[in-house]
Design an enzyme around this catalytic site. Structure first.
Site, PDB file in Angstrom:
ATOM      1  N   GLU A  42     -41.591  20.143 -11.546  1.00  0.00           N
ATOM      2  CA  GLU A  42     -40.713  19.244 -11.530  1.00  0.00           C
ATOM      3  C   GLU A  42     -40.875  18.254 -10.351  1.00  0.00           C
ATOM      4  O   GLU A  42     -40.837  18.875  -9.340  1.00  0.00           O
ATOM      5  CB  GLU A  42     -39.367  19.605 -11.699  1.00  0.00           C
ATOM      6  CG  GLU A  42     -38.231  17.854 -11.866  1.00  0.00           C
ATOM      7  CD  GLU A  42     -36.425  18.726 -12.278  1.00  0.00           C
ATOM      8  OE1 GLU A  42     -37.055  20.222 -12.282  1.00  0.00           O
ATOM      9  OE2 GLU A  42     -36.368  17.671 -13.081  1.00  0.00           O
TER      10      GLU A  42
ATOM     11  N   TYR B  16     -48.324  14.976 -18.974  1.00  0.00           N
ATOM     12  CA  TYR B  16     -48.168  13.950 -19.409  1.00  0.00           C
ATOM     13  C   TYR B  16     -48.776  12.953 -18.859  1.00  0.00           C
ATOM     14  O   TYR B  16     -48.749  11.561 -19.290  1.00  0.00           O
ATOM     15  CB  TYR B  16     -46.408  14.015 -20.009  1.00  0.00           C
ATOM     16  CG  TYR B  16     -45.542  12.905 -19.940  1.00  0.00           C
ATOM     17  CD1 TYR B  16     -45.436  11.985 -20.771  1.00  0.00           C
ATOM     18  CD2 TYR B  16     -44.849  11.949 -18.936  1.00  0.00           C
ATOM     19  CE1 TYR B  16     -44.763  10.475 -21.250  1.00  0.00           C
ATOM     20  CE2 TYR B  16     -44.015  10.623 -18.852  1.00  0.00           C
ATOM     21  CZ  TYR B  16     -43.921  10.543 -20.259  1.00  0.00           C
ATOM     22  OH  TYR B  16     -43.764   9.614 -20.006  1.00  0.00           O
TER      23      TYR B  16
ATOM     24  N   ASP C 210     -48.756   8.787 -38.536  1.00  0.00           N
ATOM     25  CA  ASP C 210     -49.282   9.632 -36.929  1.00  0.00           C
ATOM     26  C   ASP C 210     -50.991   8.443 -36.439  1.00  0.00           C
ATOM     27  O   ASP C 210     -51.281   8.705 -36.746  1.00  0.00           O
ATOM     28  CB  ASP C 210     -49.868  10.380 -37.914  1.00  0.00           C
ATOM     29  CG  ASP C 210     -50.506  11.509 -36.139  1.00  0.00           C
ATOM     30  OD1 ASP C 210     -50.623  10.869 -35.289  1.00  0.00           O
ATOM     31  OD2 ASP C 210     -50.310  12.610 -36.604  1.00  0.00           O
TER      32      ASP C 210
ATOM     33  N   VAL D 166     -32.495  13.318 -19.729  1.00  0.00           N
ATOM     34  CA  VAL D 166     -31.294  14.367 -19.184  1.00  0.00           C
ATOM     35  C   VAL D 166     -29.697  13.987 -18.914  1.00  0.00           C
ATOM     36  O   VAL D 166     -29.173  14.796 -20.114  1.00  0.00           O
ATOM     37  CB  VAL D 166     -31.948  14.480 -17.784  1.00  0.00           C
ATOM     38  CG1 VAL D 166     -31.106  13.278 -17.281  1.00  0.00           C
ATOM     39  CG2 VAL D 166     -30.639  15.456 -16.740  1.00  0.00           C
ATOM     40  N   ILE D 167     -29.706  12.805 -19.935  1.00  0.00           N
ATOM     41  CA  ILE D 167     -28.051  12.223 -20.146  1.00  0.00           C
ATOM     42  C   ILE D 167     -28.508  12.313 -21.056  1.00  0.00           C
ATOM     43  O   ILE D 167     -26.803  12.872 -21.555  1.00  0.00           O
ATOM     44  CB  ILE D 167     -28.009  10.433 -19.968  1.00  0.00           C
ATOM     45  CG1 ILE D 167     -28.159  10.438 -17.735  1.00  0.00           C
ATOM     46  CG2 ILE D 167     -27.107  10.152 -20.184  1.00  0.00           C
ATOM     47  CD1 ILE D 167     -27.808   8.953 -17.538  1.00  0.00           C
TER      48      ILE D 167
HETATM   49  N1  LIG Z   1     -37.340   6.812 -22.848  1.00  0.00           N
HETATM   50  C1  LIG Z   1     -37.741   6.754 -20.943  1.00  0.00           C
HETATM   51  O1  LIG Z   1     -37.011   6.760 -20.015  1.00  0.00           O
HETATM   52  C2  LIG Z   1     -39.311   6.071 -20.884  1.00  0.00           C
HETATM   53  C3  LIG Z   1     -39.895   6.472 -19.730  1.00  0.00           C
HETATM   54  C4  LIG Z   1     -41.228   5.880 -19.348  1.00  0.00           C
HETATM   55  C5  LIG Z   1     -42.013   5.480 -20.486  1.00  0.00           C
HETATM   56  N2  LIG Z   1     -41.086   5.821 -21.091  1.00  0.00           N
HETATM   57  C6  LIG Z   1     -42.575   5.558 -22.617  1.00  0.00           C
HETATM   58  O2  LIG Z   1     -42.187   4.483 -23.521  1.00  0.00           O
HETATM   59  C7  LIG Z   1     -42.347   5.343 -24.959  1.00  0.00           C
HETATM   60  C8  LIG Z   1     -41.523   4.984 -25.794  1.00  0.00           C
HETATM   61  O3  LIG Z   1     -40.419   6.189 -24.978  1.00  0.00           O
HETATM   62  P1  LIG Z   1     -38.688   6.529 -25.920  1.00  0.00           P
HETATM   63  O4  LIG Z   1     -37.943   7.056 -25.079  1.00  0.00           O
HETATM   64  O5  LIG Z   1     -38.036   5.603 -27.142  1.00  0.00           O
HETATM   65  O6  LIG Z   1     -39.581   7.680 -27.346  1.00  0.00           O
HETATM   66  P2  LIG Z   1     -38.752   7.758 -28.643  1.00  0.00           P
HETATM   67  O7  LIG Z   1     -39.214   9.481 -28.700  1.00  0.00           O
HETATM   68  O8  LIG Z   1     -37.581   7.714 -28.642  1.00  0.00           O
HETATM   69  O9  LIG Z   1     -40.300   6.798 -29.676  1.00  0.00           O
HETATM   70  C9  LIG Z   1     -41.244   7.141 -29.375  1.00  0.00           C
HETATM   71  C10 LIG Z   1     -42.093   6.907 -30.895  1.00  0.00           C
HETATM   72  O10 LIG Z   1     -42.693   7.250 -31.486  1.00  0.00           O
HETATM   73  C11 LIG Z   1     -43.446   8.116 -32.236  1.00  0.00           C
HETATM   74  N3  LIG Z   1     -44.512   8.711 -32.476  1.00  0.00           N
HETATM   75  C12 LIG Z   1     -44.844   9.708 -31.087  1.00  0.00           C
HETATM   76  N4  LIG Z   1     -46.185  10.412 -31.920  1.00  0.00           N
HETATM   77  C13 LIG Z   1     -46.927   9.320 -32.773  1.00  0.00           C
HETATM   78  C14 LIG Z   1     -47.718   9.151 -33.647  1.00  0.00           C
HETATM   79  N5  LIG Z   1     -49.030  10.442 -33.309  1.00  0.00           N
HETATM   80  N6  LIG Z   1     -47.809   8.323 -34.879  1.00  0.00           N
HETATM   81  C15 LIG Z   1     -47.195   7.237 -35.144  1.00  0.00           C
HETATM   82  N7  LIG Z   1     -46.021   7.795 -33.926  1.00  0.00           N
HETATM   83  C16 LIG Z   1     -45.524   8.772 -33.365  1.00  0.00           C
HETATM   84  C17 LIG Z   1     -42.170   8.913 -32.689  1.00  0.00           C
HETATM   85  O11 LIG Z   1     -41.459   9.242 -34.111  1.00  0.00           O
HETATM   86  C18 LIG Z   1     -40.784   7.987 -31.912  1.00  0.00           C
HETATM   87  O12 LIG Z   1     -40.512   7.129 -33.144  1.00  0.00           O
HETATM   88  C19 LIG Z   1     -43.400   6.573 -24.351  1.00  0.00           C
HETATM   89  O13 LIG Z   1     -44.167   5.375 -24.510  1.00  0.00           O
HETATM   90  C20 LIG Z   1     -42.628   6.930 -23.163  1.00  0.00           C
HETATM   91  O14 LIG Z   1     -44.188   7.883 -22.810  1.00  0.00           O
HETATM   92  C21 LIG Z   1     -40.208   6.061 -21.801  1.00  0.00           C
END
Ligand SMILES: NC(=O)c1ccc[n+]([C@@H]2O[C@H](COP(=O)([O-])OP(=O)(O)OC[C@H]3O[C@@H](n4cnc5c(N)ncnc54)[C@H](O)[C@@H]3O)[C@@H](O)[C@H]2O)c1
Length: 337
Positions: free
Chosen positions: A272, A142, A54, A186-187
């Site tokens: 939202e 967030y 973590d 959402v998807i």
């Molecule tokens: N998916 C999207 O549409 C989207 C859009 C904008 C920004 N982001 C950003 O991209 C990044 C990845 O998003 P994602 O969709 O792949 O999310 P995800 O939840 O699939 O991946 C996040 C990963 O971080 C790990 N994690 C979370 N907290 C942790 C901690 N404290 N220590 C160690 N590991 C930790 C989780 O186990 C997970 O594997 C994020 O920072 C998110 O905010 C995603």
């Protein structure tokens, strides 16, 4: 290209795991830090080294980062809608974790830091599409955390003279998205419900406008960004440009299943934003972003993949994680998804 030592935080997650694949495919050495709170072991490339940890437990001079040259920081608790009801939890995992990583990265002389921010930093701004000059004006915890991380990078990047970039992806979808998460994507949530014989849920009237981003297009630009000097010191929106009404996207998912069902409409969620989509000019110019699939093709691919998996089940956080329950959608409070 020379082989470099990369660290991908959140490399067991959706976007992070695709970045890891791309880096390993290009011959780089990759370490993943992930506590598996939202990601899966099965997502991690077998050539990557996993440190299951973590990030909030990282020490200021943590030797884990010794020899790391490039950091991609993806780890987060990215449930934007839920963050309204879990402000402290979200701040710990999104802002405190970031500060710990940034501190350790400076103390270990890491050269380059790429941060996965989010379009949430723009908040409820009526002037869509947002370009990168729009002021930060986040409207939920967030977004506030992401905006704070960005500012930390801008300040510390200059003071300690390391390369950084800030990438703002939005609504990324595709293979390896977590289909068990009831709070976001959402998807993925609609796909879960349909696979479980339930109708998809729309909060509000479905007229909200969003653009969606295909995972491969986003992950490859993010992976490459740290090798592009023009991206250093820059904020770059990354992802699809074409806005869709949420209700139309929902019907595209239903069509991909070849079903004749209707969405359920639930009350809007607090805070939202109505419309949110971005410009792509800067990402096209600097990162070479282009869309390789349209939304309908991408959704069909994702649905075909989802059908090959064991039936997804929503995994809720413990109710103790909910810090504010007033105004919380009952789908979350009563675990009704
Ligand atoms: N998916 C999207 O549409 C989207 C859009 C904008 C920004 N982001 C950003 O991209 C990044 C990845 O998003 P994602 O969709 O792949 O999310 P995800 O939840 O699939 O991946 C996040 C990963 O971080 C790990 N994690 C979370 N907290 C942790 C901690 N404290 N220590 C160690 N590991 C930790 C989780 O186990 C997970 O594997 C994020 O920072 C998110 O905010 C995603």
């Amino acid at each position: 290209m020379n082989q470099v030592n990369c660290l991908v935080t959140g490399g067991a997650g959706f976007i992070g795991s695709h970045i890891v694949d791309q880096l390993i495919g290009s011959g780089h050495s990759v370490t993943v830090i992930d506590d598996l709170s939202g990601g899966y072991l099965s997502n991690i490339n077998e050539k990557a080294k996993l440190i299951q940890k973590d990030l909030t437990a990282l020490k200021a001079d943590d030797p884990i980062l010794k020899d790391i040259e490039i950091i991609y920081h993806l780890a987060a608790f990215p449930a934007e809608g839920l963050s309204v009801f879990t402000p402290e939890y979200v701040t710990q995992r999104n802002l405190t974790a970031f500060i710990k990583l940034l501190t350790a990265s400076i103390n270990n002389q890491v050269k380059t830091f790429s941060f996965a921010s989010s379009m949430s930093v723009y908040g409820n701004n009526p002037n869509c599409p947002f370009d990168e000059t729009h002021p930060r004006n986040p409207t939920d915890p967030y977004g506030i955390c992401k905006a704070s991380c960005e500012r930390y990078l801008e300040i510390y990047g200059v003071e300690y003279n390391f390369n950084y970039n800030i990438i703002r992806p939005h609504n990324v979808y595709g293979i390896r998205q977590n289909l068990n998460d009831p709070y976001r994507n959402v998807i993925g949530i609609w796909i879960n419900r349909i696979l479980n014989g339930k109708n998809p849920i729309i909060y509000g009237d479905g007229e909200q406008l969003r653009a969606f981003s295909y995972i491969q297009d986003v992950a490859s630009c993010m992976a490459e960004s740290v090798f592009i000097e023009d991206s250093f010191g820059e904020i770059i929106n990354l992802g699809g440009a074409k806005p869709y009404r949420i209700v139309d996207v929902c019907y595209s998912v239903i069509d991909a299943f070849k079903l004749d069902i209707e969405p359920l409409f639930y009350p809007p969620r607090p805070m939202e934003v109505k419309n949110a989509y971005c410009t792509t000019e800067k990402s096209e110019k600097i990162l070479g972003y282009k869309e390789s699939k349209n939304l309908e093709e991408g959704i069909s691919e994702m649905v075909a993949w989802a059908k090959t998996l064991p039936k997804p089940k929503f995994k809720y956080l413990s109710n103790k994680t909910y810090e504010i329950t007033e105004h919380m959608p009952k789908t979350w409070l009563n675990r009704e998804m």
